[in-house]
Design an enzyme around this catalytic site. Structure first.
Site, PDB file in Angstrom:
ATOM      1  CE1 TYR A   1      -0.765   1.847   9.565  1.00 23.37           C
ATOM      2  CE2 TYR A   1      -1.075   2.016   7.189  1.00 23.37           C
ATOM      3  CZ  TYR A   1      -0.245   1.816   8.276  1.00 23.37           C
ATOM      4  OH  TYR A   1       1.094   1.575   8.079  1.00 23.37           O
TER       5      TYR A   1
ATOM      6  CG  HIS B   1      -3.632 -10.573   4.795  1.00 25.61           C
ATOM      7  ND1 HIS B   1      -2.515 -10.165   4.102  1.00 25.61           N
ATOM      8  CD2 HIS B   1      -4.444  -9.486   4.898  1.00 25.61           C
ATOM      9  CE1 HIS B   1      -2.631  -8.870   3.805  1.00 25.61           C
ATOM     10  NE2 HIS B   1      -3.789  -8.452   4.268  1.00 25.61           N
TER      11      HIS B   1
ATOM     12  CG  ASP C   1      -0.439  -6.239   4.323  1.00 25.20           C
ATOM     13  OD1 ASP C   1      -0.989  -5.617   3.395  1.00 25.20           O
ATOM     14  OD2 ASP C   1      -0.907  -6.309   5.470  1.00 25.20           O
TER      15      ASP C   1
ATOM     16  CG  HIS D   1      -1.674  -1.218   1.473  1.00 27.15           C
ATOM     17  ND1 HIS D   1      -2.853  -1.488   0.837  1.00 27.15           N
ATOM     18  CD2 HIS D   1      -1.429  -2.271   2.284  1.00 27.15           C
ATOM     19  CE1 HIS D   1      -3.320  -2.656   1.245  1.00 27.15           C
ATOM     20  NE2 HIS D   1      -2.471  -3.155   2.117  1.00 27.15           N
TER      21      HIS D   1
ATOM     22  NE  ARG E   1      -7.217  -6.197   0.187  1.00 26.86           N
ATOM     23  CZ  ARG E   1      -6.708  -5.748   1.327  1.00 26.86           C
ATOM     24  NH1 ARG E   1      -6.771  -4.458   1.603  1.00 26.86           N
ATOM     25  NH2 ARG E   1      -6.117  -6.548   2.180  1.00 26.86           N
TER      26      ARG E   1
END
Length: 297
Positions: free
Chosen positions: A44, A177, A244, A28, A119
């Site tokens: 976040y 994940h 990630d 990201h 996603r």
């Protein structure tokens, strides 16, 4: 917004060198806050996680390719992602967030910029942004004809309530994940067994990531290894790997990203299988160009 640990800004080289054209299948990024403001309710935000910082990390790890996944902090405004893809170049693709607010013109701009996936994030901390079942179906109907893959982030939920939404979709579906594992149940975990069953089909994939974060045993995350090896044994041709980075919502301590490649070496001790996970599989799923040249040259 709670404080979360910052990524390790001093990545180290992995113990084993990465093969040419290795791919990090999920990172990201955040853009300049003046040009790319985040949502006021973002869970976040780490503005230090720029595309340039990500590329520096990948250079240290020997990663040539990557997939930049839209941060939930930007909602469906993909401006920062599109700019990051422009900077990163053709060795990088994007994965976006698509709902009814994204019109066909926007979808076309995303596709032109290199976005090739959509996603759906079912993380329970994102209560205000959870996709509705009918929205998932409508989005799939729009993006699958473009040749996009679909991604499911289901940590903290029962996957058996979600995966049926895409059971009849004729497209590749990636489970993020390692799936929503429940380590306390061991390999008998029904969530884990469900994901293994999905891997037995021809179009479902699993991304090996967050093994460190989900571990109950802690560093060096040995309890994640059994799950990963079972996935690799079931369908080595449909396994991906990702850092990630910058490790969103991580309470810490955040691993050094070189350690995560070392962890992959324990997941897949066979070098040929590891190369398949890092190179062949993402090249096939994401459609990266082939060739014998080394893109670092």
């Amino acid at each position: 917004m709670p404080d979360y640990a910052l990524f390790d800004a001093q990545p180290r080289e992995p113990q084993l060198p990465s093969p040419p054209r290795a791919c990090d299948s999920q990172v990201h990024i955040f853009g300049d806050p003046e040009r790319f403001p985040t949502r006021p309710d973002a869970a976040y935000v780490v503005y230090q996680a720029t595309v340039e910082e990500m590329l520096r990390m990948h250079k240290t790890l020997g990663i040539d390719r990557g997939v930049i996944v839209q941060s939930t902090a930007y909602g469906t405004d993909h401006s920062a992602l599109i700019e990051a893809l422009r900077i990163a170049g053709p060795a990088y693709q994007g994965c976006g967030v698509v709902d009814d607010s994204v019109d066909d013109e926007q979808l076309g701009r995303m596709h032109e910029a290199g976005v090739r996936g959509a996603r759906f994030n079912f993380h329970p901390k994102l209560k205000n942004a959870l996709p509705a079942p009918e929205q998932v179906r409508r989005t799939a109907e729009r993006v699958v004809p473009l040749g996009w893959h679909l991604k499911l982030h289901m940590n903290g939920v029962d996957p058996r309530n979600i995966t049926p939404l895409l059971a009849d979709v004729e497209a590749d579906v990636v489970i993020d994940h390692m799936g929503p594992l429940q380590y306390r149940h061991g390999l008998d975990d029904p969530h884990f067994q469900h994901v293994l069953e999905l891997l037995g089909r021809g179009n479902w994939w699993v991304m090996l990531s967050n093994g460190d974060r989900r571990s109950v045993a802690g560093y060096p995350w040995d309890d994640a290894t059994a799950y990963a090896r079972a996935y690799v044994e079931r369908a080595p041709e449909r396994i991906l790997w990702a850092t990630d980075w910058p490790h969103p919502l991580h309470p810490g301590p955040v691993p050094n990203d070189g350690e995560l490649l070392d962890l992959l070496a324990r997941y897949a001790p066979d070098p040929a299988v590891r190369d398949q996970i890092l190179v062949t599989n993402p090249q096939r799923l994401f459609g990266f160009p082939g060739g014998d040249h080394d893109e670092r040259a």
